[in-house]
Design a protein around this motif. Structure first.
Motif, PDB file in Angstrom:
ATOM      1  N   LEU A 148      29.807  36.803  40.868  1.00 23.25           N
ATOM      2  CA  LEU A 148      29.028  37.857  40.234  1.00 23.25           C
ATOM      3  C   LEU A 148      27.934  37.240  39.388  1.00 23.25           C
ATOM      4  O   LEU A 148      27.053  37.925  38.889  1.00 23.25           O
TER       5      LEU A 148
ATOM      6  N   ILE B 270      40.190  39.833  48.086  1.00 24.13           N
ATOM      7  CA  ILE B 270      40.349  39.509  46.669  1.00 24.13           C
ATOM      8  C   ILE B 270      40.541  40.782  45.861  1.00 24.13           C
ATOM      9  O   ILE B 270      39.862  41.779  46.096  1.00 24.13           O
TER      10      ILE B 270
ATOM     11  N   TYR C 281      40.610  42.260  41.824  1.00 23.75           N
ATOM     12  CA  TYR C 281      40.012  41.833  40.566  1.00 23.75           C
ATOM     13  C   TYR C 281      40.279  42.892  39.505  1.00 23.75           C
ATOM     14  O   TYR C 281      40.091  44.077  39.734  1.00 23.75           O
TER      15      TYR C 281
ATOM     16  N   SER D 184      35.769  37.688  50.931  1.00 26.97           N
ATOM     17  CA  SER D 184      35.721  38.353  49.633  1.00 26.97           C
ATOM     18  C   SER D 184      36.456  39.692  49.660  1.00 26.97           C
ATOM     19  O   SER D 184      36.854  40.196  48.618  1.00 26.97           O
ATOM     20  N   ASN D 185      36.674  40.266  50.840  1.00 22.70           N
ATOM     21  CA  ASN D 185      37.409  41.535  50.821  1.00 22.70           C
ATOM     22  C   ASN D 185      38.920  41.338  50.824  1.00 22.70           C
ATOM     23  O   ASN D 185      39.672  42.263  51.065  1.00 22.70           O
TER      24      ASN D 185
ATOM     25  N   PHE E 100      33.106  45.368  40.370  1.00 22.97           N
ATOM     26  CA  PHE E 100      34.346  45.337  41.132  1.00 22.97           C
ATOM     27  C   PHE E 100      34.047  45.415  42.627  1.00 22.97           C
ATOM     28  O   PHE E 100      34.621  44.674  43.424  1.00 22.97           O
TER      29      PHE E 100
ATOM     30  N   LYS F 228      31.378  44.509  44.228  1.00 23.32           N
ATOM     31  CA  LYS F 228      30.820  43.232  44.699  1.00 23.32           C
ATOM     32  C   LYS F 228      31.910  42.192  44.831  1.00 23.32           C
ATOM     33  O   LYS F 228      31.991  41.471  45.817  1.00 23.32           O
ATOM     34  N   ALA F 229      32.767  42.101  43.800  1.00 19.19           N
ATOM     35  CA  ALA F 229      33.784  41.056  43.776  1.00 19.19           C
ATOM     36  C   ALA F 229      34.785  41.234  44.896  1.00 19.19           C
ATOM     37  O   ALA F 229      35.350  40.261  45.389  1.00 19.19           O
ATOM     38  N   THR F 230      35.018  42.471  45.317  1.00 18.41           N
ATOM     39  CA  THR F 230      36.050  42.677  46.321  1.00 18.41           C
ATOM     40  C   THR F 230      35.468  42.930  47.711  1.00 18.41           C
ATOM     41  O   THR F 230      36.127  43.512  48.560  1.00 18.41           O
TER      42      THR F 230
ATOM     43  N   LEU G  52      34.012  34.746  41.127  1.00 16.72           N
ATOM     44  CA  LEU G  52      33.842  35.933  41.963  1.00 16.72           C
ATOM     45  C   LEU G  52      32.416  36.074  42.482  1.00 16.72           C
ATOM     46  O   LEU G  52      32.083  37.046  43.142  1.00 16.72           O
TER      47      LEU G  52
ATOM     48  N   ARG H 226      44.174  49.715  41.144  1.00 18.81           N
ATOM     49  CA  ARG H 226      43.015  49.539  42.013  1.00 18.81           C
ATOM     50  C   ARG H 226      42.916  48.097  42.513  1.00 18.81           C
ATOM     51  O   ARG H 226      42.678  47.856  43.694  1.00 18.81           O
TER      52      ARG H 226
END
Ligand SMILES: Nc1ncnc2c1ncn2[C@@H]1O[C@H](COP(=O)(O)OP(=O)(O)OP(=O)(O)O)[C@@H](O)[C@H]1O
Ligand SMILES: [Mg+2]
Lengths: 281, 237
Positions: B52, B71, B73, B68-69, A172, A174-176, B50, B146
């Motif tokens: 990953l 987004i 998830y 990316s900040n 999470f 990393k993704a955000t 994403l 979250r």
């Protein structure tokens, strides 16, 4: 007994030992939760053996300040271990085991071949179990330990939220848009520094105890990251303090006494956790 | 330019490819629903979007200055170790981490945002509880809160309603479409095809037959109508 304690406390080296011991115990407990919950506990164990090997080299070469060699070697090993660990899990674990056992054997070998000391097994024993080293620190080493501990504690406080996010859910983060890899690197470096510091207090074989016991004890009692972190820091400081005092009064080895205190604290927390149903609110 | 453009994407693990030649794009403000059978690669696709995970081949172009900040998830599964000590508030707040950059502590707005999102998900009363001791549905809501803290432009949801009761499921879909109307792009994986065609603007169907297009086209298409009939048949049993 109080008189005896007062007399000992009037010696500067005893006061140094107490101050440094408590500081080291404080910062080694901070990353305990992260270490317990991530695969990093493996790395921690491996690194303590690397630190032992480096210590052996340093003492053979005859460095006056061994930390100057031990610290960089351990930090570099931490970075390398993290790298290999990320690529392939099984290979990473095997690499850690290899490096750690190799360093242990190599360190002892070097000490055996090159040592000029008349009391070789005593030297080895004190590196492994830290029997007296905390009481024999020079003024310079005391300062170095104190400064490093404070730096570690400050870094931990500043990066507390990021360490939590990365430890709880790396994907999470990393993704955000959190740079999880850098924070993992930071965690590894801080662990390396803590291990080198803790080596002065309890010797390289007992380091894991110093790092992991307070966290495990606190986790018996509390259920939030912040409470566990604070509780383990407090426990660690109390155990280090009582451990050092007892060892001075009873003449027992410092490292093992501290760890014995940690074990006792864990037992108390375990029982208390059972009695309260595990949730203190 | 589109927010995300996917060109000739192939997905798989090791050398085993299970999805080939995927082409689609997501524009700002759209509501894309990804459907397909179990194991067809929906989660893998989302993880690849994403970044990953590396695709086997193909490219993902990010446009519109999407960072990316921005987004949010919601993972399908969050593997949390058994005794991880973490309270609900701590977890929801950690969704704001991407906003912080190098700033060490959360500011007042972020704390407020976390409170608001907990309120929205109906978990405000749980905020001091330990995450591990919650029910599956409660955990799901924590993770959604979250995700809501993290998003400003795009929200990626991997089966957001799994484990939620019907009432909360309906509320959840309403909430997601409200977010969409507020301008947040939604990419959602769902097994609930009827919800997908009720709310989504676009549908991506993956599996042996790949379909990508607007919702109305999907309903008319062969893949879509077959899948729809099958699911309705399953539901009425
Ligand atoms: N870590 C992994 N390593 C190897 N293969 C994997 C891994 N994760 C998933 N797979 C395989 O990749 C394929 C796609 O998995 P994925 O999780 O993307 O499916 P999905 O569409 O999300 O399914 P579901 O509807 O059950 O969530 C499956 O065949 C699965 O077995
Ligand atoms: Mg899935």
């Amino acid at each position: 007994m109080m008189d005896k304690l007062g007399m000992y406390l009037s010696y500067p080296f005893v006061r140094y030992a107490l101050i440094v011991g408590v500081l080291i115990a404080l910062c080694s407990s901070l990353l305990g939760v992260t270490l317990v919950l991530k695969r990093f506990s493996f790395i921690g164990d491996g690194l303590s053996h690397v630190a032992f090997g480096a210590m052996a080299i340093a003492s053979v070469v005859g460095l006056t300040n061994e930390m100057l060699l031990v610290l960089p070697i351990t930090v570099i090993s931490a970075i390398l271990l993290l790298r290999t660990g990320q690529n392939a899990k099984i290979k990473g674990d095997a690499a850690i085991a290899m490096i750690s056992v190799g360093a242990l054997a190599f360190g002892y070998l070097i000490m055996n071949i090159f040592s000029t000391s008349s009391n070789l097994s005593g030297d080895v024993c004190s590196t492994l179990f830290g029997s007296t080293s905390i009481l024999t620190l020079t003024r310079r080493e005391v300062w170095l330990c104190a400064v490093l501990s404070i730096v570690v504690a400050v870094i931990f406080v500043l990066f507390y939220n990021k360490i939590f996010a990365v430890t709880f859910d790396e994907n999470f983060s990393k993704a955000t848009g959190t740079n999880a890899d850098s924070y993992n690197l930071l965690i590894a470096i801080v662990i390396a520094v803590i291990i080198v510091l803790a080596m002065n207090l309890v010797g390289s074989l007992l380091i894991s105890a110093l790092v992991i016991f307070p966290a495990l004890s606190a986790m018996r009692l509390f259920r939030s990251f912040r409470q566990v972190t604070i509780c383990s820091a407090v426990l660690s400081v109390i155990c280090a303090f009582t451990g050092i005092i007892i060892s001075i009064l009873a003449g027992t080895p410092v490292g093992s006494t501290i760890v014995a205190a940690q074990v006792a604290a864990f037992a108390i927390c375990y029982v208390a956790g059972r009695l309260t149903g595990g949730v203190l609110k | 330019m589109a927010l995300l453009t996917i060109q000739n994407l192939s997905l798989g693990y090791d050398s085993h490819t299970f999805l080939e030649n995927l082409n689609f794009s997501v524009n700002a403000g759209e509501y894309l629903c990804i459907v397909g059978e179990n194991g067809s690669g929906k989660t893998t696709l989302m993880k690849t979007l994403l970044q990953l995970q590396e695709p086997i081949s193909g490219r993902i172009l990010v446009g519109d200055g999407l960072k990316s900040n921005e987004i949010g998830y919601l993972p399908q599964q969050t593997v949390v170790q058994k005794d991880f000590p973490a309270s609900v508030r701590e977890i929801v707040l950690s969704g704001c981490q991407g906003r912080c950059g190098l700033r060490p502590f959360y500011n007042r707005e972020e704390k407020q945002l976390a409170e608001d999102n907990m309120e929205r998900m109906g978990i405000a009363s749980l905020s001091g509880r330990c995450y591990r001791e919650l029910s599956g549905g409660q955990q799901q809501r924590v993770l959604l809160a979250r995700a809501l803290c993290a998003t400003r432009k795009v929200l990626l949801l991997d089966e957001p309603v799994s484990g939620l009761d019907p009432k909360v499921t309906a509320e959840m879909y309403d909430l997601i479409s409200k977010l969409n109307q507020e301008g947040i792009t939604i990419i959602m994986i769902s097994h609930d095809i009827s919800a997908a065609i009720r709310y989504a603007s676009h549908v991506l169907h993956i599996g042996t037959n790949i379909f990508y297009g607007a919702r109305d086209e999907y309903v008319k298409s062969d893949v879509g109508s077959f899948f729809l009939r099958e699911q309705e048949g399953g539901d009425s049993k």
